[in-house]
Design a protein around this motif. Structure first.
Motif, PDB file in Angstrom:
ATOM      1  N   ASP A 262      -2.641  -0.793   6.729  1.00  0.00           N
ATOM      2  CA  ASP A 262      -3.160   0.578   6.729  1.00  0.00           C
ATOM      3  C   ASP A 262      -2.041   1.583   6.961  1.00  0.00           C
ATOM      4  O   ASP A 262      -2.007   2.660   6.338  1.00  0.00           O
TER       5      ASP A 262
ATOM      6  N   ILE B  34      -0.072   1.987   3.788  1.00  0.00           N
ATOM      7  CA  ILE B  34      -0.798   2.841   2.840  1.00  0.00           C
ATOM      8  C   ILE B  34      -0.665   4.307   3.249  1.00  0.00           C
ATOM      9  O   ILE B  34      -0.442   5.193   2.413  1.00  0.00           O
ATOM     10  N   TRP B  35      -0.777   4.565   4.558  1.00  0.00           N
ATOM     11  CA  TRP B  35      -0.666   5.948   5.030  1.00  0.00           C
ATOM     12  C   TRP B  35       0.727   6.506   4.742  1.00  0.00           C
ATOM     13  O   TRP B  35       0.863   7.669   4.331  1.00  0.00           O
TER      14      TRP B  35
ATOM     15  N   ILE C 228       2.705   5.660   2.314  1.00  0.00           N
ATOM     16  CA  ILE C 228       2.822   5.922   0.870  1.00  0.00           C
ATOM     17  C   ILE C 228       2.081   7.208   0.519  1.00  0.00           C
ATOM     18  O   ILE C 228       2.585   8.055  -0.236  1.00  0.00           O
ATOM     19  N   GLU C 229       0.869   7.354   1.071  1.00  0.00           N
ATOM     20  CA  GLU C 229       0.100   8.573   0.776  1.00  0.00           C
ATOM     21  C   GLU C 229       0.776   9.808   1.336  1.00  0.00           C
ATOM     22  O   GLU C 229       0.624  10.901   0.788  1.00  0.00           O
ATOM     23  N   ALA C 230       1.536   9.652   2.421  1.00  0.00           N
ATOM     24  CA  ALA C 230       2.253  10.786   3.016  1.00  0.00           C
ATOM     25  C   ALA C 230       3.597  11.034   2.322  1.00  0.00           C
ATOM     26  O   ALA C 230       4.413  11.798   2.829  1.00  0.00           O
ATOM     27  N   ASN C 231       3.809  10.354   1.191  1.00  0.00           N
ATOM     28  CA  ASN C 231       5.053  10.529   0.415  1.00  0.00           C
ATOM     29  C   ASN C 231       6.280  10.159   1.240  1.00  0.00           C
ATOM     30  O   ASN C 231       7.290  10.846   1.229  1.00  0.00           O
TER      31      ASN C 231
END
Length: 470
Positions: free
Chosen positions: A284, A287-288, A290-293
Protein backbone atom coordinates in the motif's frame (compact mmCIF):
# COMPACT_ATOMS: atom_id res chain seq x y z
CA UNK A 1 21.48 -64.89 61.05
CA UNK A 2 21.49 -67.94 58.79
CA UNK A 3 23.36 -67.87 55.54
CA UNK A 4 21.08 -67.53 52.47
CA UNK A 5 20.78 -70.57 50.24
CA UNK A 6 22.88 -70.49 47.11
CA UNK A 7 21.54 -71.18 43.63
CA UNK A 8 23.30 -74.56 43.60
CA UNK A 9 21.68 -75.67 46.87
CA UNK A 10 18.26 -74.67 45.58
CA UNK A 11 18.83 -76.66 42.42
CA UNK A 12 19.78 -79.75 44.47
CA UNK A 13 16.50 -79.57 46.34
CA UNK A 14 14.72 -80.16 43.04
CA UNK A 15 15.11 -83.88 43.69
CA UNK A 16 13.24 -83.54 46.99
CA UNK A 17 10.25 -81.66 45.49
CA UNK A 18 9.92 -83.81 42.35
CA UNK A 19 6.77 -85.46 43.68
CA UNK A 20 4.98 -82.07 43.72
CA UNK A 21 5.89 -81.29 40.12
CA UNK A 22 2.70 -82.48 38.52
CA UNK A 23 0.55 -80.53 40.95
CA UNK A 24 2.59 -77.42 40.22
CA UNK A 25 2.22 -77.90 36.47
CA UNK A 26 -1.53 -78.19 36.82
CA UNK A 27 -1.68 -75.09 39.04
CA UNK A 28 0.39 -73.09 36.58
CA UNK A 29 -1.79 -74.25 33.70
CA UNK A 30 -4.91 -73.15 35.55
CA UNK A 31 -3.34 -69.82 36.49
CA UNK A 32 -2.29 -69.18 32.88
CA UNK A 33 -5.77 -70.03 31.70
CA UNK A 34 -7.23 -67.50 34.14
CA UNK A 35 -4.68 -64.87 33.09
CA UNK A 36 -5.36 -65.43 29.39
CA UNK A 37 -9.08 -65.33 30.02
CA UNK A 38 -8.74 -62.01 31.86
CA UNK A 39 -6.53 -60.56 29.12
CA UNK A 40 -8.93 -61.76 26.45
CA UNK A 41 -11.90 -60.15 28.19
CA UNK A 42 -10.03 -56.86 28.57
CA UNK A 43 -8.95 -56.76 24.94
CA UNK A 44 -12.43 -57.70 23.73
CA UNK A 45 -13.92 -54.97 25.90
CA UNK A 46 -11.43 -52.41 24.55
CA UNK A 47 -12.11 -53.31 20.93
CA UNK A 48 -15.88 -53.18 21.51
CA UNK A 49 -15.69 -49.84 23.32
CA UNK A 50 -13.33 -48.28 20.77
CA UNK A 51 -15.73 -49.33 18.01
CA UNK A 52 -18.26 -46.93 19.51
CA UNK A 53 -16.07 -43.98 18.53
CA UNK A 54 -17.87 -41.77 16.04
CA UNK A 55 -16.35 -42.43 12.63
CA UNK A 56 -17.57 -39.01 11.48
CA UNK A 57 -15.95 -37.27 14.47
CA UNK A 58 -13.61 -35.10 12.40
CA UNK A 59 -16.21 -34.15 9.79
CA UNK A 60 -18.80 -33.22 12.48
CA UNK A 61 -16.42 -31.15 14.60
CA UNK A 62 -14.83 -29.40 11.59
CA UNK A 63 -18.21 -28.56 10.05
CA UNK A 64 -19.75 -27.24 13.28
CA UNK A 65 -16.67 -25.15 14.03
CA UNK A 66 -16.66 -23.80 10.47
CA UNK A 67 -20.29 -22.74 10.78
CA UNK A 68 -19.49 -21.17 14.15
CA UNK A 69 -16.48 -19.23 12.83
CA UNK A 70 -18.31 -17.85 9.79
CA UNK A 71 -21.38 -17.20 11.99
CA UNK A 72 -23.60 -19.24 9.71
CA UNK A 73 -27.29 -19.55 10.36
CA UNK A 74 -26.68 -23.31 10.46
CA UNK A 75 -24.38 -22.95 13.45
CA UNK A 76 -25.36 -25.08 16.45
CA UNK A 77 -22.82 -23.50 18.77
CA UNK A 78 -19.52 -24.95 19.96
CA UNK A 79 -19.26 -28.77 19.63
CA UNK A 80 -17.99 -29.15 23.21
CA UNK A 81 -20.23 -32.12 23.95
CA UNK A 82 -18.78 -34.16 21.06
CA UNK A 83 -15.26 -33.48 22.32
CA UNK A 84 -16.22 -34.39 25.88
CA UNK A 85 -17.83 -37.62 24.65
CA UNK A 86 -14.57 -38.53 22.94
CA UNK A 87 -12.71 -37.66 26.16
CA UNK A 88 -15.00 -39.89 28.22
CA UNK A 89 -14.48 -42.74 25.75
CA UNK A 90 -10.70 -42.29 25.90
CA UNK A 91 -10.71 -42.20 29.73
CA UNK A 92 -12.76 -45.40 29.83
CA UNK A 93 -10.28 -47.11 27.51
CA UNK A 94 -7.31 -45.74 29.44
CA UNK A 95 -8.39 -47.60 32.60
CA UNK A 96 -8.50 -50.98 30.84
CA UNK A 97 -5.55 -50.65 28.46
CA UNK A 98 -2.12 -52.11 29.21
CA UNK A 99 -0.48 -52.70 25.82
CA UNK A 100 2.21 -50.06 25.19
CA UNK A 101 1.25 -48.93 21.66
CA UNK A 102 -2.44 -48.87 22.53
CA UNK A 103 -1.76 -46.97 25.75
CA UNK A 104 0.24 -44.36 23.87
CA UNK A 105 -2.53 -44.01 21.27
CA UNK A 106 -5.39 -43.57 23.78
CA UNK A 107 -3.28 -41.24 25.94
CA UNK A 108 -2.62 -39.15 22.83
CA UNK A 109 -6.37 -39.08 22.09
CA UNK A 110 -7.09 -37.85 25.63
CA UNK A 111 -4.38 -35.17 25.49
CA UNK A 112 -5.48 -34.04 22.03
CA UNK A 113 -9.14 -33.82 23.14
CA UNK A 114 -8.13 -31.58 26.05
CA UNK A 115 -6.04 -29.47 23.68
CA UNK A 116 -8.91 -29.33 21.16
CA UNK A 117 -11.33 -28.14 23.83
CA UNK A 118 -8.89 -25.37 24.80
CA UNK A 119 -8.52 -24.32 21.14
CA UNK A 120 -12.31 -24.24 20.69
CA UNK A 121 -12.68 -21.95 23.70
CA UNK A 122 -9.79 -19.87 22.37
CA UNK A 123 -11.70 -19.36 19.10
CA UNK A 124 -14.78 -18.38 21.09
CA UNK A 125 -12.74 -15.66 22.84
CA UNK A 126 -11.16 -14.39 19.61
CA UNK A 127 -12.85 -11.42 17.95
CA UNK A 128 -10.89 -11.13 14.69
CA UNK A 129 -12.41 -13.13 11.84
CA UNK A 130 -9.00 -13.71 10.23
CA UNK A 131 -7.55 -14.92 13.52
CA UNK A 132 -10.45 -17.29 14.05
CA UNK A 133 -10.08 -18.69 10.54
CA UNK A 134 -6.35 -19.19 11.10
CA UNK A 135 -6.98 -20.93 14.45
CA UNK A 136 -9.63 -23.11 12.81
CA UNK A 137 -7.26 -24.27 10.07
CA UNK A 138 -4.04 -24.51 12.09
CA UNK A 139 -5.50 -25.85 15.33
CA UNK A 140 -8.96 -27.43 15.09
CA UNK A 141 -8.61 -29.17 11.73
CA UNK A 142 -5.19 -30.56 12.65
CA UNK A 143 -6.28 -31.74 16.12
CA UNK A 144 -9.46 -33.48 14.92
CA UNK A 145 -7.46 -35.32 12.26
CA UNK A 146 -4.93 -36.46 14.86
CA UNK A 147 -7.65 -37.56 17.30
CA UNK A 148 -9.36 -39.66 14.65
CA UNK A 149 -6.05 -41.12 13.47
CA UNK A 150 -4.94 -42.09 16.98
CA UNK A 151 -8.31 -43.66 17.78
CA UNK A 152 -8.12 -45.76 14.64
CA UNK A 153 -4.55 -46.69 15.54
CA UNK A 154 -5.76 -47.75 18.99
CA UNK A 155 -8.46 -49.96 17.50
CA UNK A 156 -5.90 -51.49 15.16
CA UNK A 157 -3.38 -52.21 17.92
CA UNK A 158 -5.98 -53.79 20.18
CA UNK A 159 -7.37 -55.91 17.33
CA UNK A 160 -3.90 -57.13 16.44
CA UNK A 161 -3.16 -57.86 20.10
CA UNK A 162 -6.44 -59.76 20.41
CA UNK A 163 -5.58 -61.92 17.42
CA UNK A 164 -2.07 -62.55 18.74
CA UNK A 165 -3.47 -63.50 22.13
CA UNK A 166 -5.82 -66.03 20.55
CA UNK A 167 -2.95 -67.60 18.69
CA UNK A 168 -0.79 -67.53 21.80
CA UNK A 169 -3.48 -69.25 23.87
CA UNK A 170 -3.85 -72.02 21.31
CA UNK A 171 -0.12 -72.59 21.09
CA UNK A 172 0.32 -72.37 24.84
CA UNK A 173 -2.41 -74.85 25.62
CA UNK A 174 -1.09 -77.34 23.08
CA UNK A 175 2.46 -76.89 24.35
CA UNK A 176 1.39 -77.30 27.95
CA UNK A 177 -0.53 -80.49 27.28
CA UNK A 178 2.37 -81.95 25.34
CA UNK A 179 4.84 -80.81 27.95
CA UNK A 180 2.89 -82.39 30.80
CA UNK A 181 2.66 -85.71 28.96
CA UNK A 182 6.34 -85.80 28.12
CA UNK A 183 7.62 -84.62 31.46
CA UNK A 184 5.40 -87.02 33.35
CA UNK A 185 7.13 -89.91 31.58
CA UNK A 186 10.74 -88.82 31.82
CA UNK A 187 10.96 -86.43 34.77
CA UNK A 188 11.56 -88.93 37.56
CA UNK A 189 14.28 -90.77 35.59
CA UNK A 190 16.11 -87.62 34.50
CA UNK A 191 15.64 -85.27 37.45
CA UNK A 192 18.35 -86.68 39.73
CA UNK A 193 20.81 -87.09 36.86
CA UNK A 194 20.39 -83.56 35.56
CA UNK A 195 19.96 -81.71 38.86
CA UNK A 196 23.69 -81.41 39.51
CA UNK A 197 24.42 -80.56 35.89
CA UNK A 198 21.60 -78.02 35.89
CA UNK A 199 22.94 -76.33 38.99
CA UNK A 200 26.36 -75.96 37.36
CA UNK A 201 24.92 -74.67 34.10
CA UNK A 202 22.72 -72.12 35.82
CA UNK A 203 24.84 -70.72 38.61
CA UNK A 204 27.69 -69.17 36.60
CA UNK A 205 25.52 -67.71 33.81
CA UNK A 206 23.27 -66.14 36.45
CA UNK A 207 26.31 -64.55 38.06
CA UNK A 208 27.43 -63.26 34.63
CA UNK A 209 23.95 -61.97 33.91
CA UNK A 210 23.81 -60.24 37.29
CA UNK A 211 27.14 -58.50 36.62
CA UNK A 212 25.87 -57.44 33.21
CA UNK A 213 22.76 -55.97 34.83
CA UNK A 214 24.93 -54.02 37.27
CA UNK A 215 26.94 -52.61 34.35
CA UNK A 216 23.72 -51.49 32.65
CA UNK A 217 22.50 -49.87 35.89
CA UNK A 218 25.85 -48.07 36.01
CA UNK A 219 25.18 -46.57 32.57
CA UNK A 220 27.09 -48.96 30.30
CA UNK A 221 24.83 -49.28 27.24
CA UNK A 222 27.41 -50.93 24.98
CA UNK A 223 25.90 -53.92 23.16
CA UNK A 224 27.80 -57.13 24.00
CA UNK A 225 27.66 -60.81 23.15
CA UNK A 226 24.89 -62.59 25.09
CA UNK A 227 25.84 -64.73 28.09
CA UNK A 228 26.60 -68.31 27.04
CA UNK A 229 24.40 -70.84 28.78
CA UNK A 230 22.87 -74.23 28.16
CA UNK A 231 19.68 -72.99 29.85
CA UNK A 232 17.13 -71.63 27.45
CA UNK A 233 15.61 -69.08 29.84
CA UNK A 234 18.94 -67.52 30.76
CA UNK A 235 20.10 -67.39 27.16
CA UNK A 236 16.79 -65.82 26.09
CA UNK A 237 16.95 -63.32 28.95
CA UNK A 238 20.49 -62.33 28.03
CA UNK A 239 19.68 -62.00 24.33
CA UNK A 240 16.58 -59.98 25.21
CA UNK A 241 18.64 -57.67 27.42
CA UNK A 242 21.15 -57.00 24.63
CA UNK A 243 18.33 -56.43 22.14
CA UNK A 244 16.70 -54.04 24.58
CA UNK A 245 19.98 -52.13 24.97
CA UNK A 246 20.35 -51.93 21.19
CA UNK A 247 16.80 -50.63 20.81
CA UNK A 248 17.39 -48.13 23.61
CA UNK A 249 20.47 -46.76 21.81
CA UNK A 250 18.47 -46.53 18.59
CA UNK A 251 15.66 -44.71 20.38
CA UNK A 252 18.12 -42.25 21.91
CA UNK A 253 19.49 -41.45 18.45
CA UNK A 254 15.99 -41.20 17.04
CA UNK A 255 14.95 -38.85 19.83
CA UNK A 256 17.97 -36.65 19.15
CA UNK A 257 17.11 -36.51 15.45
CA UNK A 258 13.49 -35.71 16.25
CA UNK A 259 14.55 -32.86 18.53
CA UNK A 260 16.71 -31.42 15.74
CA UNK A 261 13.81 -31.77 13.30
CA UNK A 262 11.51 -30.12 15.81
CA UNK A 263 13.76 -27.10 16.10
CA UNK A 264 13.98 -26.86 12.30
CA UNK A 265 10.20 -26.93 12.20
CA UNK A 266 10.09 -24.15 14.77
CA UNK A 267 12.40 -22.09 12.60
CA UNK A 268 10.16 -22.69 9.60
CA UNK A 269 7.19 -21.69 11.75
CA UNK A 270 8.94 -18.50 12.80
CA UNK A 271 9.49 -17.64 9.15
CA UNK A 272 5.87 -18.39 8.39
CA UNK A 273 4.81 -16.07 11.20
CA UNK A 274 6.05 -13.01 9.37
CA UNK A 275 2.83 -11.01 9.51
CA UNK A 276 1.17 -10.87 6.07
CA UNK A 277 -0.13 -7.43 7.04
CA UNK A 278 3.48 -6.26 6.86
CA UNK A 279 3.52 -7.17 3.16
CA UNK A 280 0.06 -5.67 2.54
CA UNK A 281 0.95 -2.40 4.25
CA UNK A 282 4.26 -2.20 2.40
CA UNK A 283 2.55 -2.68 -0.94
CA UNK A 284 0.00 0.00 0.00
CA UNK A 285 2.85 2.38 0.81
CA UNK A 286 4.50 1.64 -2.57
CA UNK A 287 1.20 2.38 -4.33
CA UNK A 288 0.87 5.62 -2.37
CA UNK A 289 4.40 6.68 -3.34
CA UNK A 290 3.66 6.02 -7.01
CA UNK A 291 0.39 7.94 -6.83
CA UNK A 292 2.22 10.79 -5.08
CA UNK A 293 4.63 10.95 -8.06
CA UNK A 294 7.59 9.71 -6.01
CA UNK A 295 8.82 6.88 -8.22
CA UNK A 296 12.36 6.86 -6.82
CA UNK A 297 11.09 6.35 -3.27
CA UNK A 298 8.80 3.58 -4.55
CA UNK A 299 11.72 1.89 -6.32
CA UNK A 300 13.81 2.05 -3.13
CA UNK A 301 11.02 0.49 -1.10
CA UNK A 302 10.54 -2.31 -3.66
CA UNK A 303 14.29 -2.94 -3.50
CA UNK A 304 14.19 -3.01 0.31
CA UNK A 305 11.25 -5.44 0.24
CA UNK A 306 13.07 -7.67 -2.24
CA UNK A 307 16.20 -7.67 -0.09
CA UNK A 308 14.13 -8.41 3.02
CA UNK A 309 12.58 -11.57 1.59
CA UNK A 310 15.77 -12.63 -0.18
CA UNK A 311 17.62 -12.59 3.13
CA UNK A 312 14.67 -14.37 4.81
CA UNK A 313 15.19 -17.28 2.43
CA UNK A 314 19.00 -17.18 2.70
CA UNK A 315 19.38 -19.83 -0.02
CA UNK A 316 17.72 -22.35 2.28
CA UNK A 317 20.42 -22.03 4.96
CA UNK A 318 19.44 -21.82 8.62
CA UNK A 319 22.79 -20.38 9.78
CA UNK A 320 24.03 -17.15 8.19
CA UNK A 321 26.64 -14.48 8.91
CA UNK A 322 26.04 -11.47 11.10
CA UNK A 323 26.63 -9.30 8.05
CA UNK A 324 23.74 -11.00 6.21
CA UNK A 325 21.53 -10.67 9.28
CA UNK A 326 22.41 -6.96 9.46
CA UNK A 327 21.38 -6.44 5.81
CA UNK A 328 18.13 -8.26 6.49
CA UNK A 329 17.18 -6.16 9.51
CA UNK A 330 18.31 -2.97 7.76
CA UNK A 331 15.90 -3.71 4.88
CA UNK A 332 13.13 -4.29 7.41
CA UNK A 333 13.81 -1.00 9.22
CA UNK A 334 14.02 0.98 5.98
CA UNK A 335 10.59 -0.31 5.00
CA UNK A 336 9.13 0.42 8.43
CA UNK A 337 10.69 3.87 8.56
CA UNK A 338 9.00 4.73 5.28
CA UNK A 339 5.69 3.72 6.85
CA UNK A 340 6.30 5.29 10.27
CA UNK A 341 8.47 8.22 9.27
CA UNK A 342 6.77 10.47 11.83
CA UNK A 343 7.68 8.30 14.83
CA UNK A 344 10.62 6.05 13.92
CA UNK A 345 14.37 6.63 13.77
CA UNK A 346 17.02 3.93 13.90
CA UNK A 347 20.78 3.45 13.99
CA UNK A 348 22.81 0.33 13.21
CA UNK A 349 26.41 0.21 14.41
CA UNK A 350 27.98 -3.15 13.80
CA UNK A 351 31.65 -3.93 14.36
CA UNK A 352 33.04 -4.83 10.88
CA UNK A 353 35.37 -7.36 12.51
CA UNK A 354 32.32 -9.39 13.59
CA UNK A 355 30.55 -9.61 10.22
CA UNK A 356 31.55 -13.26 9.68
CA UNK A 357 30.15 -14.39 13.04
CA UNK A 358 27.57 -17.13 12.45
CA UNK A 359 24.08 -17.09 13.97
CA UNK A 360 20.58 -18.45 13.15
CA UNK A 361 18.79 -16.38 10.56
CA UNK A 362 15.80 -14.34 11.75
CA UNK A 363 17.43 -13.70 15.11
CA UNK A 364 17.37 -9.90 15.07
CA UNK A 365 14.24 -9.17 13.01
CA UNK A 366 11.70 -10.52 15.55
CA UNK A 367 13.45 -8.55 18.31
CA UNK A 368 13.44 -5.35 16.24
CA UNK A 369 9.77 -5.94 15.43
CA UNK A 370 9.06 -6.22 19.18
CA UNK A 371 10.91 -2.98 19.80
CA UNK A 372 8.80 -1.20 17.15
CA UNK A 373 5.35 -2.55 17.97
CA UNK A 374 5.67 -2.94 21.74
CA UNK A 375 8.01 -0.07 22.43
CA UNK A 376 8.09 2.82 19.92
CA UNK A 377 4.42 2.66 18.87
CA UNK A 378 3.22 2.67 22.47
CA UNK A 379 4.88 5.99 23.36
CA UNK A 380 4.05 9.49 22.28
CA UNK A 381 6.32 11.27 19.87
CA UNK A 382 9.34 9.98 17.98
CA UNK A 383 11.38 7.04 19.10
CA UNK A 384 14.64 5.44 18.09
CA UNK A 385 15.78 1.83 17.77
CA UNK A 386 19.52 1.25 18.15
CA UNK A 387 21.28 -1.94 17.07
CA UNK A 388 24.91 -2.52 18.00
CA UNK A 389 27.42 -5.35 18.28
CA UNK A 390 30.53 -5.81 20.35
CA UNK A 391 32.98 -8.60 21.21
CA UNK A 392 33.23 -9.82 24.79
CA UNK A 393 35.96 -12.42 25.08
CA UNK A 394 34.89 -15.52 23.15
CA UNK A 395 31.34 -14.18 22.83
CA UNK A 396 29.57 -11.56 20.73
CA UNK A 397 26.89 -9.32 22.22
CA UNK A 398 24.11 -7.93 19.99
CA UNK A 399 21.97 -5.24 21.59
CA UNK A 400 18.58 -4.00 20.37
CA UNK A 401 17.64 -0.90 22.36
CA UNK A 402 14.55 1.27 22.06
CA UNK A 403 13.49 4.38 23.96
CA UNK A 404 9.83 3.38 23.82
CA UNK A 405 7.23 2.64 26.46
CA UNK A 406 9.34 0.13 28.37
CA UNK A 407 7.68 -2.24 30.84
CA UNK A 408 7.00 -2.62 34.52
CA UNK A 409 9.33 -4.58 36.78
CA UNK A 410 6.67 -7.29 37.16
CA UNK A 411 6.31 -7.69 33.38
CA UNK A 412 10.09 -7.78 32.96
CA UNK A 413 10.40 -10.50 35.60
CA UNK A 414 7.60 -12.47 33.89
CA UNK A 415 9.34 -12.32 30.50
CA UNK A 416 12.74 -13.30 31.89
CA UNK A 417 11.17 -16.23 33.73
CA UNK A 418 9.31 -17.29 30.59
CA UNK A 419 12.52 -17.21 28.55
CA UNK A 420 14.33 -19.47 31.01
CA UNK A 421 11.45 -21.93 31.40
CA UNK A 422 10.42 -21.99 27.73
CA UNK A 423 6.90 -20.72 28.41
CA UNK A 424 5.05 -19.47 25.34
CA UNK A 425 4.66 -15.79 26.20
CA UNK A 426 6.54 -12.75 25.10
CA UNK A 427 6.29 -11.88 21.39
CA UNK A 428 8.52 -14.68 20.02
CA UNK A 429 11.35 -14.06 22.49
CA UNK A 430 11.18 -17.64 23.76
CA UNK A 431 11.54 -19.13 20.26
CA UNK A 432 14.63 -17.03 19.50
CA UNK A 433 16.13 -17.91 22.89
CA UNK A 434 15.50 -21.67 22.50
CA UNK A 435 17.07 -21.75 19.03
CA UNK A 436 20.20 -20.07 20.36
CA UNK A 437 20.37 -22.47 23.34
CA UNK A 438 19.90 -25.47 21.05
CA UNK A 439 22.73 -24.41 18.75
CA UNK A 440 25.22 -22.91 21.19
CA UNK A 441 24.39 -24.20 24.70
CA UNK A 442 23.20 -22.69 28.01
CA UNK A 443 25.73 -19.84 28.26
CA UNK A 444 24.12 -18.18 25.23
CA UNK A 445 20.68 -16.72 24.51
CA UNK A 446 18.66 -13.60 25.40
CA UNK A 447 18.59 -11.30 28.40
CA UNK A 448 16.19 -8.38 28.88
CA UNK A 449 16.42 -5.13 30.76
CA UNK A 450 13.75 -2.43 30.80
CA UNK A 451 12.39 0.54 32.70
CA UNK A 452 8.83 1.74 32.35
CA UNK A 453 8.66 4.93 30.33
CA UNK A 454 12.38 4.78 29.40
CA UNK A 455 12.67 1.86 26.99
CA UNK A 456 13.89 -1.72 26.67
CA UNK A 457 17.17 -3.43 25.79
CA UNK A 458 17.39 -7.01 24.52
CA UNK A 459 20.90 -8.50 24.58
CA UNK A 460 21.72 -11.47 22.36
CA UNK A 461 24.78 -13.47 23.42
CA UNK A 462 26.29 -15.79 20.80
CA UNK A 463 29.72 -17.42 20.45
CA UNK A 464 32.25 -15.76 18.20
CA UNK A 465 32.47 -18.44 15.54
CA UNK A 466 33.34 -18.16 11.90
CA UNK A 467 32.02 -20.24 9.00
CA UNK A 468 34.55 -23.03 9.63
CA UNK A 469 33.48 -23.44 13.26
CA UNK A 470 29.69 -23.15 12.82
Amino acid sequence: MSRPDSIQSRMRRMAVVSCSFMAAVLAVTLALALVYNSQYKNLLYNVTTASEFNQDFKENIDLKMYYYVIESRYSEGLPIQEVQDAQALAKDLLDSTSQKDSLQAVTSVLDLCENLEEKIYQIEQTQSYDSRQMQLENNVYVLTALIQEYMYNYLYYESVQLNLLQQQISRQMAAEILLVLLLSAVLIALLVRYSVRLSRSVAQPVVDLSRRAEDVIGGDLTVREPVRSETYEIRTLSEGMEQMIARLNAQIQETTQKQASLRKAELALLQAQINPHFLYNTMDTIIWLIEANRPQAAVEMVSDLSNFFRHSLSRGEDIITLGEEEEHVRSYLQIQQARYKDILDYTIRMDPALRETRLPKLTLQPLVENALYHGIKLKRGRGCIRIASQAEGAAVLLQITDDGAGMTAARLEELNRAIEKGERVGFGLVTVHERLRLLFGPPYGLTLSSREGAGTTVTVRIPRRGKEEA
